[in-house]
Design an enzyme around this catalytic site. Sequence first.
Site, PDB file in Angstrom:
ATOM      1  N   SER A  62      45.255  62.792  44.072  1.00 34.71           N
ATOM      2  CA  SER A  62      44.082  62.977  43.225  1.00 34.71           C
ATOM      3  C   SER A  62      42.745  62.709  43.890  1.00 34.71           C
ATOM      4  O   SER A  62      41.701  63.065  43.334  1.00 34.71           O
ATOM      5  CB  SER A  62      44.201  62.107  41.967  1.00 34.71           C
ATOM      6  OG  SER A  62      45.239  62.581  41.143  1.00 34.71           O
ATOM      7  N   LYS A  90      34.772  57.555  37.853  1.00 31.35           N
ATOM      8  CA  LYS A  90      35.857  58.370  37.324  1.00 31.35           C
ATOM      9  C   LYS A  90      36.294  57.845  35.953  1.00 31.35           C
ATOM     10  O   LYS A  90      36.418  56.633  35.751  1.00 31.35           O
ATOM     11  CB  LYS A  90      37.034  58.359  38.304  1.00 31.35           C
ATOM     12  CG  LYS A  90      38.184  59.274  37.921  1.00 31.35           C
ATOM     13  CD  LYS A  90      39.250  59.316  39.005  1.00 31.35           C
ATOM     14  CE  LYS A  90      40.430  60.188  38.610  1.00 31.35           C
ATOM     15  NZ  LYS A  90      41.466  60.258  39.663  1.00 31.35           N
ATOM     16  N   SER A 134      43.290  64.542  40.093  1.00 28.40           N
ATOM     17  CA  SER A 134      42.613  64.243  38.850  1.00 28.40           C
ATOM     18  C   SER A 134      41.144  63.829  39.030  1.00 28.40           C
ATOM     19  O   SER A 134      40.424  63.663  38.046  1.00 28.40           O
ATOM     20  CB  SER A 134      43.366  63.123  38.105  1.00 28.40           C
ATOM     21  OG  SER A 134      43.395  61.938  38.878  1.00 28.40           O
TER      22      SER A 134
END
Length: 486
Positions: A196, A97, A172
């Site tokens: 997220s 990520k 996210s």
Amino acid sequence: MPKNTAPQPGEGRFAPVDEICRLGVADLVKKIRGRSVSVAEVAAAYLDRIETVNGHVNALVSLRPAGDVLREADRADARLAAGETVGALFGVPLAVKDLAQTKGLRTTFGSPLFSAHVPDVDDYFVERLRAAGAILIGKTNVPEFGFGSNTYNQVFGATANAYDPALTAGGSSGGAAVALALHMLPVADGSDMGGSLRNPAAYNNVYGFRPSQGRVPGGPAPDAFVAQMGVDGPMGRSVRDMALLLSVQAGHDPRAPLSLGGDGDFATGLAPRVEGARIAWLGDLGGHLALESGIAELCTAALRLLQNEGAQVDDFTPKFDFEALWQAFVTLRHFTSGSALKIHYDDPEKRALMKPEAIFEVEGGLDLRAEQIFATSQRRTEWYRHVVGLFERFDFLAAPTAQVFPFALERHWPDAIAGRAMDSYHRWMEVCALATMAGCPAVNVPVGFNARGRPMGMQLIGRPRGDQAVLDLAAGYERLTPWGVH
């Protein structure tokens, strides 16, 4: 229920998935170690899949040159041929990520302020991925600084939903969820403060696990004591794959003073269990939460699957001031995330490059007083103690993962749900703050699709530090449901 009844992402849009890319990480590792497939073959299959798919959804960013990845794969095969001892993720292609630092690999945090940033250190869990033998091929796309559950930014653009490119991927960890759902990765990492790891998993019909606070050591960061709402964790197309990745990520690190020790092998210890589980269905918290029509119905249908296998499910609304709890979440986010960005906000040229959600977080913290922050921490403590008390009566809490189905990609965030106005960019994800504020482990499990073909998920929340039990229940549910990407 038959697994093949669930819609699969990309059907009719992309070429069939190579059998190598269909493998979950646990099976992939087994085949690599048994030398029934080479690391080079695995890398080539994933690079081909990424080339075919990624341009349509923009899930993976900062990709390494294919030649570099293939040369690293060849070196891995040579090590295996030489009989070297290898790690739990040996030869597995992974993309980290883009909120996590990766040494020598561009890390932008989705911000134009860091569009050319190449760290000279890894985040602690990234060190562990490398040590376990993973081959890092790039990053997964994020919203700017992780703010907002819709993955778009000025550096790379937006990430489209795996099922419908006109819809948001969530966030996210949106890039991670889409890459996983479309078989561009065998497993994925993510992070979670306000949902997220859970929301994008729900929006893309996969599993996402927020571990207990401290389970995965966070850092390096300037603060190692205060910012304790965000955590790193795994996403997978199966619970077993998440458990394997968590086994690599988890464990005490002396550089992270609040990290937990005593971790075992979550994958080896996985024991799917449903019968006898006592589950409290929180629903909309007695009307406190706005829910789009159809979400509660999908969740309660999923809970009936567990009831049919011997779980006890009760409708239950905790007696707590949920508005005060939400305001505590907002204040703590201002205090931690907002304060961390103030150094950029103070520079007018840099401030002009920050999106409104980032400015909202910074400005929310400008006038905070010490007594406000202390009172907010006390409120969080009250909720934690209340939740611990609930676990004397129940083994798990269940709630929707999101309050609205995936929405149009160009819509930054829902300003209303079921006719009720949302007063901030993240209020529509309030349901995910429950586990965050108590530091509890929580897993998203897929629960199906609405009439318009939009996916949804449900949270199963366990006792603080009860990560294995949550994974066990999720694995038990997984055996019963047709939903999920296969």
